[in-house]
Design a protein around this motif. Structure first.
Motif, PDB file in Angstrom:
ATOM      1  N   UNK A  94       0.860  -1.178   0.000  1.00 55.46           N
ATOM      2  CA  UNK A  94       0.000   0.000   0.000  1.00 55.46           C
ATOM      3  C   UNK A  94       0.902   1.236   0.000  1.00 55.46           C
ATOM      4  N   UNK A  95       1.139   1.787  -1.152  1.00 54.48           N
ATOM      5  CA  UNK A  95       2.017   2.941  -1.273  1.00 54.48           C
ATOM      6  C   UNK A  95       3.459   2.595  -1.574  1.00 54.48           C
ATOM      7  N   UNK A  96       3.860   1.354  -1.309  1.00 50.47           N
ATOM      8  CA  UNK A  96       5.251   0.972  -1.535  1.00 50.47           C
ATOM      9  C   UNK A  96       6.196   1.614  -0.541  1.00 50.47           C
ATOM     10  N   UNK A  97       5.753   1.814   0.719  1.00 51.51           N
ATOM     11  CA  UNK A  97       6.571   2.444   1.743  1.00 51.51           C
ATOM     12  C   UNK A  97       7.467   1.425   2.440  1.00 51.51           C
ATOM     13  N   UNK A  98       8.641   1.886   2.865  1.00 47.20           N
ATOM     14  CA  UNK A  98       9.519   1.059   3.694  1.00 47.20           C
ATOM     15  C   UNK A  98       9.095   1.291   5.139  1.00 47.20           C
ATOM     16  N   UNK A  99       8.497   0.269   5.749  1.00 50.55           N
ATOM     17  CA  UNK A  99       7.938   0.451   7.089  1.00 50.55           C
ATOM     18  C   UNK A  99       8.841  -0.087   8.190  1.00 50.55           C
ATOM     19  N   UNK A 100       9.805  -0.955   7.858  1.00 49.55           N
ATOM     20  CA  UNK A 100      10.830  -1.353   8.826  1.00 49.55           C
ATOM     21  C   UNK A 100      12.147  -1.520   8.079  1.00 49.55           C
ATOM     22  N   UNK A 101      13.233  -1.201   8.768  1.00 44.35           N
ATOM     23  CA  UNK A 101      14.576  -1.383   8.212  1.00 44.35           C
ATOM     24  C   UNK A 101      15.503  -1.779   9.350  1.00 44.35           C
ATOM     25  N   UNK A 102      15.895  -3.035   9.365  1.00 43.59           N
ATOM     26  CA  UNK A 102      16.838  -3.541  10.363  1.00 43.59           C
ATOM     27  C   UNK A 102      18.245  -3.531   9.778  1.00 43.59           C
ATOM     28  N   UNK A 103      19.196  -3.027  10.555  1.00 44.47           N
ATOM     29  CA  UNK A 103      20.596  -2.972  10.124  1.00 44.47           C
ATOM     30  C   UNK A 103      21.300  -4.214  10.644  1.00 44.47           C
ATOM     31  N   UNK A 104      21.513  -5.180   9.759  1.00 40.92           N
ATOM     32  CA  UNK A 104      21.980  -6.507  10.164  1.00 40.92           C
ATOM     33  C   UNK A 104      23.384  -6.503  10.746  1.00 40.92           C
ATOM     34  N   UNK A 105      24.213  -5.529  10.376  1.00 44.29           N
ATOM     35  CA  UNK A 105      25.588  -5.482  10.871  1.00 44.29           C
ATOM     36  C   UNK A 105      25.732  -4.658  12.149  1.00 44.29           C
TER      37      UNK A 105
END
Length: 550
Positions: A94-105
């Motif tokens: 819905x909108x193509x939003x980035x709703x979570x971003x985890x930094x794996x390093x």
């Protein structure tokens, strides 16, 4: 004497107040979280959710929407996962939003398997949104934002690049493909809109990209270690400008500029939308019901003829404040590593620190080495300061004689003092000027150690396994207080009042308590600096004794 006593009492009261504030934050009663209320408000306040098209999220463009209502998507199939070597994302169709971003390093805590969440949903909402508005923009529909379609609900990088295409179509023959392009070892993501117009008429669209965050999210700073959490942006005239959540509440930002960018900052991390730097863009901010802060970029409107395909692009950065990489993405983006007004000193010091680290491969040892280098380079100023202070102390008996002689006649007293300084070849400001010259350098180094993400979870030795957090056993703060006490003993004082002497003796203890919450890397810097000052003072005093200066 009265002014000195007042100054010391005020300083002690300030330290006590800061200690009380920190204790309240750590151990005092915490406000009750109104979780149900917050969840209920998410729909009405324009927060991306499974049940609302959140029209409040979309900025006003050059013209109003004309597209037909979009079909809804089932909640179960709306979220897709994208995993690269450094990022684990959730994208809402819905909108193509980035709703979570985890930094794996970057784990939350040292040794933890849980990655740090830069973008997040839920009560601490912080998302990256983008879309197309304008007369034919899919995000400008009266029914809400578009629902994209994709071939898979999971994408994982296996090579050097990964493309994630999201497709939207309407009944008028307009097709929009929103493609996220990821690269290995990169935290910047290219976001491209390929618009294919088979509608038989000109399609007018305008790209926007924004970051939205809940205003009352908890900050990771405190009174002792203030860190900035809020918005920032750049224009052609101003490379870096903070724009706090209070600023967003009070006023709407609208700056038209060539190039530019808009971002949200945390202590060690940053997210930013970077539009094409060769075009004129508009930086804007919005406040949604005093609950959510928005800062974003509105890019130029585009007219797409029938039968034509055009691609609009922007870049989304989600990652650590890596100066070397940020400076390559956009002008001024590296200044999000906020060294304050002394950035022009801090940046060379940081370069020196990284060079020393490349030699020893230990950030703690690099801190010790850079402190030695800086203190060594400033030795001549320290020497002038101590010699001037010694000469002034030697004049104290003669100064007292002048006071007894002239009493309240300030004019004669001032004239006699100037004559005495001239005769004895003493500069009354000689002890202050070297200190004034040294302070910017030491403050700049202080900010380098506090702001640099490279020191986050950096190991040193023995019990110091993380230089970015406080010493778990408080050994370094105690040693720092002891070194301050020795410095105080080594430097004779002209204070004769017993009460003021006791207050001065208590100051190393108060400062030791003050350092308890400081990151170990900063305390290590102060400790090594004090030890070097002790050694330098002994050398200077020995040299002065040989020259007959007591």
């Amino acid at each position: 004497m009265e002014s000195q006593r007042s100054f010391l009492i005020i300083g002690l009261a300030l330290v006590s107040f800061l200690l009380w504030q920190q204790w309240q934050k750590e151990y005092g009663p915490q406000p009750v979280q109104q979780v149900q209320t917050e969840q209920a408000e998410q729909v009405s306040q324009g927060v991306p959710s499974f049940d609302d098209a959140q029209s409040e999220d979309v900025p006003t463009g050059d013209s109003m929407p004309a597209a037909k209502p979009m079909a809804s998507a089932s909640n179960a199939n709306r979220i897709i996962e994208v995993k690269t070597d450094g990022l684990d994302l959730r994208i809402d169709l819905l909108g193509g939003d980035v709703i979570t971003a985890d930094l794996l390093k970057f784990p939350v805590t040292q040794g933890s398997e849980e990655p740090y969440s830069l973008l997040r949903s839920g009560n601490g909402l912080y998302v990256a949104q983008s879309g197309l508005i304008g007369a034919n923009g899919p995000d400008a529909s009266s029914s809400g934002r578009p629902v994209y379609r994709t071939e898979s609900n999971f994408y994982e990088m296996t090579g050097d690049t990964l493309e994630v295409p999201l497709v939207w179509k309407n009944d008028q023959g307009l097709t929009v493909t929103k493609t996220f392009i990821f690269k290995k070892d990169h935290y910047e993501v290219a976001v491209n809109y390929t618009v294919q117009n088979n509608s038989g008429a000109v399609a007018n669209v305008q790209q926007y990209a924004q970051l939205k965050q809940v205003i009352d999210a908890e900050d990771d700073g405190n009174m002792f270690m203030p860190t900035y959490r809020g918005a920032a942006y750049s224009t052609e005239d101003d490379r870096y400008q903070k724009y706090t959540f209070d600023d967003i509440e009070d006023d709407k930002l609208r700056e038209t500029t060539k190039a530019g960018w808009a971002g949200m900052l945390e202590h060690y991390f940053v997210s930013a939308w970077v539009p094409p730097q060769d075009q004129v863009n508009t930086i804007y901010s919005r406040n949604i019901s005093n609950q959510y802060a928005v800062i974003g970029v509105l890019m130029p409107a585009a007219a797409i003829n029938s039968g034509e395909t055009k691609t609009l692009s922007s870049t989304l950065y989600m990652g650590p404040k890596d100066q070397e990489k940020l400076v390559q993405i956009a002008r001024g983006l590296d200044l999000t590593v906020d060294y304050g007004i002394l950035w022009w000193i801090s940046q060379p010091l940081f370069s020196l620190l990284t060079f020393l680290h490349s030699l020893v491969n230990n950030w703690g040892v690099a801190i010790i080495l850079i402190t030695i280098v800086v203190k060594g380079a400033m030795y001549w100023l320290t020497k002038k300061q101590y010699e001037s202070m010694a000469r002034m102390r030697n004049l104290a008996p003669k100064m007292q004689q002048l006071k007894d002689r002239f009493g309240d006649d300030r004019q004669k007293m001032s004239q006699s003092m100037m004559e005495l300084y001239k005769k004895e070849k003493v500069n009354p400001m000689g002890g202050c000027l070297p200190l004034v010259l040294q302070m910017p350098i030491f403050l700049a180094l202080y900010w380098v150690l506090m702001e640099s993400v490279e020191l986050r979870h950096a190991d040193f030795a023995l019990w110091i396994t993380d230089l970015s957090v406080k010493d778990p056993y408080f050994v370094l703060p105690i040693l720092t207080g002891a070194s301050m006490y020795l410095l105080q003993k080594l430097q004779p004082t002209t204070i004769t009042d017993p009460m003021q002497q006791k207050i001065m003796q208590f100051m190393p203890v108060a400062m030791s308590v003050f350092f308890l919450w400081f990151p170990a890397g900063l305390v290590l810097y102060w400790l090594v600096s004090n030890i070097i000052t002790l050694v330098q003072a002994k050398m200077i005093y020995a040299s002065m004794e040989k020259r007959g200066i007591k």
